[in-house]
Design an enzyme around this catalytic site. Structure first.
Site, short mmCIF file in Angstrom:
data_model
loop_
_atom_site.label_atom_id
_atom_site.label_comp_id
_atom_site.label_asym_id
_atom_site.label_seq_id
_atom_site.Cartn_x
_atom_site.Cartn_y
_atom_site.Cartn_z
CB CYS A 1 12.35 9.26 8.87
SG CYS A 1 13.31 8.32 8.02
CD GLU B 1 8.95 13.13 11.71
OE1 GLU B 1 7.80 13.01 12.17
OE2 GLU B 1 9.75 12.61 11.42
CD GLU C 1 12.33 0.90 10.20
OE1 GLU C 1 12.85 2.26 10.56
OE2 GLU C 1 12.35 -0.21 10.48
CE LYS D 1 -2.27 3.02 1.90
NZ LYS D 1 -1.78 4.54 1.65
#
Ligand code: NAD
Length: 502
Positions: A290, A391, A256, A181
């Site tokens: 990331c 973040e 992750e 996906k």
């Protein structure tokens, strides 16, 4: 500004080697630098997800893939790598256009994609079990690594082909069958890679793909009872939802998730190299990365000079069309994300920090149709500020000064994340000591945003669970099975018959 270099495309799901049209509304993707339509994807509802999982289930339970020899799986994966290698430019253009990433960066990622598939092929060929031969007379055991079954692979938008390549070939090398996906913003390269996998001879049912939105398609897939393992890359917030669904179904999961890496520069470092790497780490992929070095920690004695140099080099970055070979920074992924990133920039302005470069949206001629933000550096940031803690996932760098190694470690670990950190020093003892104390799955020393397919990657704390790529990445898709073999009689405590042995 038009940066589109490919024709608009329209994709369906790929289930058991067949194009399957959407059972829900379709999704539109526009180039984030220009607003031009670039792709239309299918949107999978429950019916499409059921079909894809059933195809992968059949391919696992009855198909050839899990039963092929390691050598045969390796051969087909190498053929897949070679076809992807031949299509690198096309795939790089699709990712560049849909993410908004500079074409030069996308090309580098596609080299990484090929390297991962080749490395996974070598693992398929060489993976082995374990044996115990000194347990007892006439008693031996061996353990084999068996594939877990049907793997759901959920991919984010920032590195579409590369992150897929950190999952798919390792799952296949292990003998799993898969349902992919991709992100609803960047599905094209995944669709085309799946076609190449089929062309390479990997059985159609071993690689299926459904496109669609997270809360519908993604949620249905990751909580599907016939999926055995979920490998998810995305935000920590979504990771928690995936983990609770997997907890309910008792599936294996790999997560992750987000990061807020520190890039720690000691005064004794090679400051010229460290300055280049600080700019690269903070702004690669517009900061939508990331492991981007979003927190620059600089030893106080060199901070003024070093940060001024980082700012000078940042001002030389070219912001523009992702298709332009000279572009360093493209647009952000979409308007909502632009607003989110600008919210952090506003929070930075409203704090005691100072934007020494950037600090605004760019709407100059040529940039006015896209989601561009100037590469931004805030100095005077307090470690409690939101821009230091959260973040941002955009081109915003927060600088904090430190006094000594203890201070650097404390600041480096002062975040809920633990994906990666970096440090720069010429002292080997500092390198060992500080890297041992920074809590993250990866620590780079005198390099940044680096890696190789052999090196396991993943996070601690809120950055995730498990490791991807390398041999550990393969093992995320297997479990061990122990076979115990007794070739002689064993003295049993009962039944107590004369000469009662079995
Ligand atoms: P996201 O969590 O919004 O989406 C990731 C994927 O999950 C997409 O395919 C999305 O459709 C799907 N999804 C969304 N909601 C879902 C749900 N409820 N159930 C199942 N699937 C769902 O993340 P994003 O915005 O695409 O990516 C950015 C995030 O990814 C950042 O936080 C970044 O740090 C993280 N990321 C982590 C790594 C890593 O290796 N640790 C790498 C790249 C990106």
């Amino acid at each position: 500004m038009s940066s589109t270099t490919t024709e608009p495309r329209r994709y369906d799901h790929l289930i058991d080697g067949t194009s399957v049209p959407s059972d829900a509304d379709r999704l539109i993707r526009r180039d984030p630098s220009s607003g031009q339509l670039v792709a239309e994807y299918a949107h999978a509802g429950q019916g499409d997800v059921d079909l894809a999982v059933a195809a992968a289930r059949r391919a696992f339970d009855d198909g050839p893939w899990p039963r092929l020899s390691g050598a045969d799986r390796a051969r087909l994966l190498r053929r897949f790598a070679s076809l992807v290698d031949g299509a690198r430019e096309r795939l790089a253009r699709l990712d560049s256009e849909e993410v908004g990433k500079p074409i030069s960066i996308a090309r580098g990622e596609l080299q990484g994609v090929v390297a991962h598939i080749e490395y996974a092929a070598s693992l398929a060929h060489t993976e082995r079990g374990d044996a115990w031969t000194t347990l007892d007379t006439d008693f031996v055991a061996y353990a084999s690594q068996v594939p877990l079954g049907v793997a759901a692979l959920v991919v984010p938008w920032n590195f579409p082909a590369l992150i897929l390549a950190q999952k798919l070939p390792y799952a296949l090398a292990a003998g799993c069958t898969t349902v992919i996906k991709p992100s609803e913003f960047t599905s094209s390269s995944a669709v085309e890679m799946v076609r190449l996998a089929h062309e390479a001879g990997i059985p159609a049912g071993a690689v299926n793909l459904v496109t669609g939105l997270g809360p519908t398609t993604g949620q249905t897939l990751t909580s599907h009872p016939d999926v055995d393992v979920v490998s998810f890359t995305g935000s920590t917030q979504t990771g928690r939802l995936v983990a609770s669904a997997a907890g309910h179904n008792l599936k294996r999961i790999g997560l992750e998730l987000g990061g807020k890496a520190a890039n720690v520069v000691f005064a004794d470092a090679d400051l010229d190299r460290a300055a280049d790497a600080a700019v690269y780490a903070a702004f690669i992929n517009q900061g939508e990365c990331c492991v981007s070095g979003a927190r620059l920690l600089v030893q106080r004695s060199v901070a003024d000079e070093f940060v001024a140099e980082v700012a000078r080099r940042t001002r030389t970055l070219r912001v523009g069309s992702p298709a332009d070979e000279a572009t360093d920074i493209g647009p952000l992924i979409h308007g909502e994300h632009l607003e989110r990133v600008l919210g952090y920039v506003t929070a930075g302005h409203e704090s005691d920090a100072t934007a020494i470069t950037g600090g605004e949206r760019l709407t100059d001629d040529g940039l006015d149709d896209g989601w561009f933000v100037a590469p931004t550096i805030f100095t005077g940031v307090a470690p409690t500020d939101r821009i230091f803690q959260e973040e941002i996932f955009g081109p915003v760098l927060s600088v904090v000064e430190f006094d000594d190694a203890d201070d650097a470690v404390r600041l480096g670990n002062d975040t809920v994340y633990g994906l990666a950190n970096a440090l720069w020093t010429s002292d080997i003892a500092t390198a060992h000591r500080v890297s041992a104390r920074l809590r993250s799955g990866t620590v780079w020393v005198n390099t940044n945003v680096d890696g190789a397919p052999a090196l396991a990657f993943g996070g601690t704390k809120d950055s995730g669970i498990g490791r991807e790529v390398g041999h550990e990445g393969l093992r995320e898709f297997t479990e061990s099975k122990t076979i115990q073999i007794r070739s002689g009689n064993r003295q049993l405590p009962f039944p107590r018959r004369t000469g009662g042995t079995a």
